[in-house]
Design a protein around this motif. Structure first.
Motif, mmCIF file in Angstrom:
data_model
loop_
_atom_site.group_PDB
_atom_site.id
_atom_site.type_symbol
_atom_site.label_atom_id
_atom_site.label_comp_id
_atom_site.label_asym_id
_atom_site.label_seq_id
_atom_site.Cartn_x
_atom_site.Cartn_y
_atom_site.Cartn_z
ATOM 1 N N LEU A 103 44.901 41.066 44.949
ATOM 2 C CA LEU A 103 45.359 42.199 44.144
ATOM 3 C C LEU A 103 46.195 43.167 44.975
ATOM 4 N N ILE B 22 40.328 40.935 45.972
ATOM 5 C CA ILE B 22 40.913 42.242 46.293
ATOM 6 C C ILE B 22 42.143 42.071 47.181
ATOM 7 N N ALA C 18 43.975 35.728 41.662
ATOM 8 C CA ALA C 18 43.026 36.778 42.030
ATOM 9 C C ALA C 18 41.856 36.820 41.055
ATOM 10 N N LEU D 102 48.205 37.282 40.239
ATOM 11 C CA LEU D 102 47.188 37.894 39.372
ATOM 12 C C LEU D 102 46.206 36.847 38.837
ATOM 13 N N TYR E 239 49.525 41.620 45.278
ATOM 14 C CA TYR E 239 50.251 41.828 44.024
ATOM 15 C C TYR E 239 50.797 43.251 43.944
ATOM 16 N N ASN E 240 49.959 44.208 44.279
ATOM 17 C CA ASN E 240 50.352 45.617 44.213
ATOM 18 C C ASN E 240 51.503 45.929 45.171
#
Length: 154
Positions: free
Chosen positions: A99, A96, A68, A65, A102-103
């Motif tokens: 992210l 992106i 990013a 995070l 991360y997601n």
């Protein structure tokens, strides 16, 4: 289990399996207690390697995070400062991608993005010889790449 009378005030000592163990708290406040394999506690070998790995994975996830935001924000900042559309596109796309990593909880994907950005910033630094932004972001990318690889391998 037999108690030994030489314990200091407030401490209990006992003999178990041929060794004497004080039940006083260890270095980090955890009590040392005998186990089948020896003394469990502050003086015993690291017994919770899985916990250390989990902590490193958590640091890596937070690092994704942070990285990013740094990369995406840097691309937007570079666009406003120099009107560089390439910096905007590469920063936002990289942010992106991080992210998404991360997601999806994908530390390897974040390591790949960090490795690619390390190469990109190294090439930019060699061409421009400017420490800011290419040199600094190259070093930051190497550090985050190392964190992500360590979290995945250890």
């Amino acid at each position: 289990m037999a108690f030994v009378g030489s314990a200091a005030v407030g401490q209990k000592s006992f003999v178990s399996g041929g060794f004497v163990c004080n039940s006083r708290p260890g270095v980090f406040g955890q009590a040392m207690a005998p186990t089948a394999s020896g003394v469990k506690g502050a003086n015993a070998p690291r017994e919770n390697a899985g916990g250390a790995r989990m902590a490193l994975s958590q640091y890596a996830k937070i690092g994704i995070l942070v990285y990013a935001v740094l990369i995406g924000g840097g691309g937007v900042s570079a666009f406003f400062k120099t009107q560089s559309k390439m910096s905007l596109i590469s920063g936002v796309v990289s942010g992106i991608a991080l992210l998404l990593a991360y997601n999806q909880n994908s530390i390897p994907a974040a390591a790949v993005v960090a490795a690619i950005l390390t190469i990109v910033f190294a090439v930019r630094y060699v061409k421009t010889r400017k420490i800011v932004p290419a040199g600094v972001l190259g070093v930051v990318s190497v550090l985050f790449c190392a964190l992500f690889v360590a979290a995945e391998l250890l």
